[in-house]
Structures are given as C-alpha cells and as structure tokens.
Scaffold this active site. Structure first.
Site, PDB file in Angstrom:
ATOM      1  N   ASP A  63       0.830  -1.203   0.000  1.00 11.32           N
ATOM      2  CA  ASP A  63       0.000   0.000   0.000  1.00 11.32           C
ATOM      3  C   ASP A  63       0.869   1.260   0.000  1.00 11.32           C
ATOM      4  O   ASP A  63       0.362   2.375  -0.111  1.00 11.32           O
ATOM      5  CB  ASP A  63      -0.993   0.012   1.163  1.00 11.32           C
ATOM      6  CG  ASP A  63      -0.340  -0.097   2.533  1.00 11.32           C
ATOM      7  OD1 ASP A  63       0.907  -0.176   2.608  1.00 11.32           O
ATOM      8  OD2 ASP A  63      -1.086  -0.102   3.533  1.00 11.32           O
ATOM      9  N   SER A  64       2.189   1.065   0.044  1.00  8.87           N
ATOM     10  CA  SER A  64       3.122   2.173  -0.176  1.00  8.87           C
ATOM     11  C   SER A  64       2.944   2.781  -1.563  1.00  8.87           C
ATOM     12  O   SER A  64       3.467   3.867  -1.834  1.00  8.87           O
ATOM     13  CB  SER A  64       4.565   1.689  -0.002  1.00  8.87           C
ATOM     14  OG  SER A  64       4.794   0.502  -0.740  1.00  8.87           O
ATOM     15  N   ASP A 102      -0.999  -6.116  -0.141  1.00 13.36           N
ATOM     16  CA  ASP A 102      -1.395  -5.464   1.106  1.00 13.36           C
ATOM     17  C   ASP A 102      -2.903  -5.252   1.159  1.00 13.36           C
ATOM     18  O   ASP A 102      -3.529  -4.844   0.177  1.00 13.36           O
ATOM     19  CB  ASP A 102      -0.734  -4.088   1.220  1.00 13.36           C
ATOM     20  CG  ASP A 102       0.528  -4.117   2.060  1.00 13.36           C
ATOM     21  OD1 ASP A 102       0.707  -5.074   2.826  1.00 13.36           O
ATOM     22  OD2 ASP A 102       1.336  -3.184   1.940  1.00 13.36           O
ATOM     23  N   LYS A 132      -1.350  -9.435   2.853  1.00 11.03           N
ATOM     24  CA  LYS A 132      -0.592  -8.999   4.028  1.00 11.03           C
ATOM     25  C   LYS A 132      -1.446  -8.056   4.849  1.00 11.03           C
ATOM     26  O   LYS A 132      -2.105  -7.172   4.292  1.00 11.03           O
ATOM     27  CB  LYS A 132       0.720  -8.313   3.642  1.00 11.03           C
ATOM     28  CG  LYS A 132       1.561  -7.892   4.866  1.00 11.03           C
ATOM     29  CD  LYS A 132       2.954  -7.451   4.481  1.00 11.03           C
ATOM     30  CE  LYS A 132       2.988  -6.077   3.886  1.00 11.03           C
ATOM     31  NZ  LYS A 132       2.551  -5.011   4.844  1.00 11.03           N
ATOM     32  N   GLU A 134      -1.451  -5.679   8.573  1.00 10.40           N
ATOM     33  CA  GLU A 134      -0.721  -5.129   9.707  1.00 10.40           C
ATOM     34  C   GLU A 134      -1.445  -5.486  11.008  1.00 10.40           C
ATOM     35  O   GLU A 134      -2.656  -5.664  11.026  1.00 10.40           O
ATOM     36  CB  GLU A 134      -0.605  -3.614   9.575  1.00 10.40           C
ATOM     37  CG  GLU A 134       0.223  -3.171   8.383  1.00 10.40           C
ATOM     38  CD  GLU A 134       0.380  -1.665   8.305  1.00 10.40           C
ATOM     39  OE1 GLU A 134      -0.040  -0.965   9.245  1.00 10.40           O
ATOM     40  OE2 GLU A 134       0.922  -1.180   7.294  1.00 10.40           O
ATOM     41  N   GLU A 201       9.068  -4.575  10.659  1.00  9.23           N
ATOM     42  CA  GLU A 201       9.511  -3.290  10.113  1.00  9.23           C
ATOM     43  C   GLU A 201       9.952  -2.331  11.209  1.00  9.23           C
ATOM     44  O   GLU A 201       9.270  -2.164  12.225  1.00  9.23           O
ATOM     45  CB  GLU A 201       8.389  -2.629   9.312  1.00  9.23           C
ATOM     46  CG  GLU A 201       8.798  -1.264   8.747  1.00  9.23           C
ATOM     47  CD  GLU A 201       7.794  -0.658   7.791  1.00  9.23           C
ATOM     48  OE1 GLU A 201       8.044   0.465   7.305  1.00  9.23           O
ATOM     49  OE2 GLU A 201       6.757  -1.288   7.537  1.00  9.23           O
TER      50      GLU A 201
END
Length: 285
Positions: A63-64, A102, A132, A134, A201
C-alpha cells in the site's frame, strides 16, 4: 530466469511468456525458515514486475503505492480498488515470485468476516497467492479466520504505517522494554494463528533477532536485522528514484539522475529539431 519476453510488433512492448520455472508457493516460502534468505521487493506495475521477478522470491504489492505512485501523504487513503488494479498488473508481469498484496486500511480491521470479504475479492481479482495485514495480537483471530478458509496471510509487526497516527510517527519501535515485549508477543500471536510469514519493520536489531528466533514462520526484515529470514525494500527506494533515502535503505542505483538526464537530453533534441532524425521517421514507399 523465470521470465522470457516476446516483442509485440503492434505496440513494440515486451510481453512476458512463461518459462519452465514454476511460481513459488506459500509452503515453499514457509519452508525457507532458517534457510537461504528470502528476497522480497515491492512492485506496482507490469513492467517493474517483469524486471524484478527473476531476482525475487516474493513481490509485494504494497500500500506504499499510495506515496510512490499516487503522491499521497500516507498509506491511509489507499483503496481496495487501487490494490486490486495494481495487484493484477503485478501478477500478469511475473511468473516466478510469490505475489502478496497489502490489505488497505479499513478493509479488514473491523471483523474477521469483513477481512475475508476483502481478501477474497483481492484473491479473485488479482490471482495473487496471499494477502498482508498489519497488526499483532488484535489481528490474530482474523489471521486464523482467513487461514482456515484458504487465504494465506503474511503478518506485519513493529512499525505499522497504517497506525502512524496512533504511533506518533515513523520512528524505530521496540526501544522500551514494554514495547519490546508487546511487539514480540504480537509476532508470536500471529505466527501461532497461522501467518505463513511476518514482516518486521523498523524494529531495533536485538528485537528483530529475537522475533526471528521465537516464531516458526519466516521473518522478513525491513529496517530490522540481517539475521532475519529475508529482506524487503520499496524498489523505488533501492533504485534511488527519490531524493531522500531512509536510514534502512541501501541505494543500489541512482535512477533519478538517469531519468532526469535522459529527459533533459530528449528535451534538448526536440527544441533543436535534432529529434526525430532520419532513423525515426517513415519514408514513403
């Protein structure tokens, strides 16, 4: 090489064609725990996927892309539509690497059922191998829910960019004893819930090593430790496409200068009418 190319004469574009190398699977990635380090980079487009695929075990559609592709201030505005569109492009451009996508902010946190609905859409529309998410202990139930229903999940602990407002910034995590213990517990919880790998991270190095030793699935570091089971970077950072280089990034190229100099040379040729030349125009038959 996992990918060969054929030239489409109508468009002059290189199109990937399958070579006799099979795409990596989730069990194959999980089996790399403690073995040869996993190589992971972000990709958001077909062409970048084509170039990175032969060298990577995992391609992450992060999502970056909110910041890298769309110029957004953070990952928070990224939508499921964006992730599906770019995820499908990366799958089309790769034949070897495992593709993970993401889950964007707001698409999975509220309930396991919501997470399944969002993840199922991602898997159907992109052809990716997994998603993925978080979060640590709070997401363990959701990781287990998805894993039990056939959706492989990669976890993400430590510095979690979707929680930047709660964290108060992008600084390294795990510097206090309380935070160290919490992040370690987070990693254990999602590993036990069924995550096939975990991204750690922005955590201090001793914590990254401890996480890697504490869980049975591969731990992929970013700003963590060389002792992790693999590494991931944003490809554009690694290629030097941005002026700022985060502390945890090693620049392997200076592509910003290459692109800028090429554009300047092109602009000069256009303005002087040196381009197009005889080689770039069509003569009558």
């Amino acid at each position: 090489m996992s990918t060969t190319y054929t030239i489409d004469t109508a468009t002059s574009r290189a199109n990937p064609t399958p070579a006799p190398m099979k795409r990596l699977t989730v069990p194959a990635v999980r089996a790399r725990k403690g073995g040869e380090p996993l190589v992971m980079l972000t990709a958001y487009t077909v062409r970048m996927a084509q170039l990175l695929d032969p060298h990577c075990d995992i391609l992450l559609v992060g999502d970056s892309l909110g910041q890298v592709i769309y110029g957004l201030p953070s990952t928070l505005p990224v939508s499921l539509d964006m992730m599906c569109a770019h995820g499908a492009a990366v799958v089309r451009g790769s034949y070897h690497a495992l593709v993970v996508i993401d889950m964007p902010f707001g698409s999975y946190e509220a309930a396991p059922e919501l997470a399944f609905e969002s993840a199922a859409r991602v898997m159907k529309e992109t052809g990716a191998a997994g998603v993925k998410m978080e979060g640590g202990e709070a997401m363990a139930e959701t990781v287990a829910f998805l894993s039990a229903r056939g959706i492989p999940v990669m976890g993400h602990v430590g510095l979690t960019p979707q929680s930047v407002n709660a964290l108060g910034g992008y600084g390294a995590r795990g510097r206090t004893n309380a935070e160290h213990v919490r992040i370690l517990d987070d990693a254990r919880a999602i590993a036990e819930a069924g995550a096939f790998a975990i991204v750690a991270e922005g955590v201090v190095e001793p914590l990254a090593r401890e996480i890697s030793a504490a869980v049975s699935c591969p731990v992929i570091g970013i700003g963590a430790s060389a002792d992790c089971d693999g590494q991931v970077l944003v490809a554009e950072d690694m290629l030097g496409l941005f002026e700022r280089t985060p502390r945890f990034v090693k620049r392997y190229a200076d592509m910003a200068t290459v692109v800028s100099e090429a554009a300047a040379a092109y602009a000069s040729d256009v303005r002087s009418r040196a381009f197009p030349g005889p080689e770039q125009v069509y003569a009558p038959k």
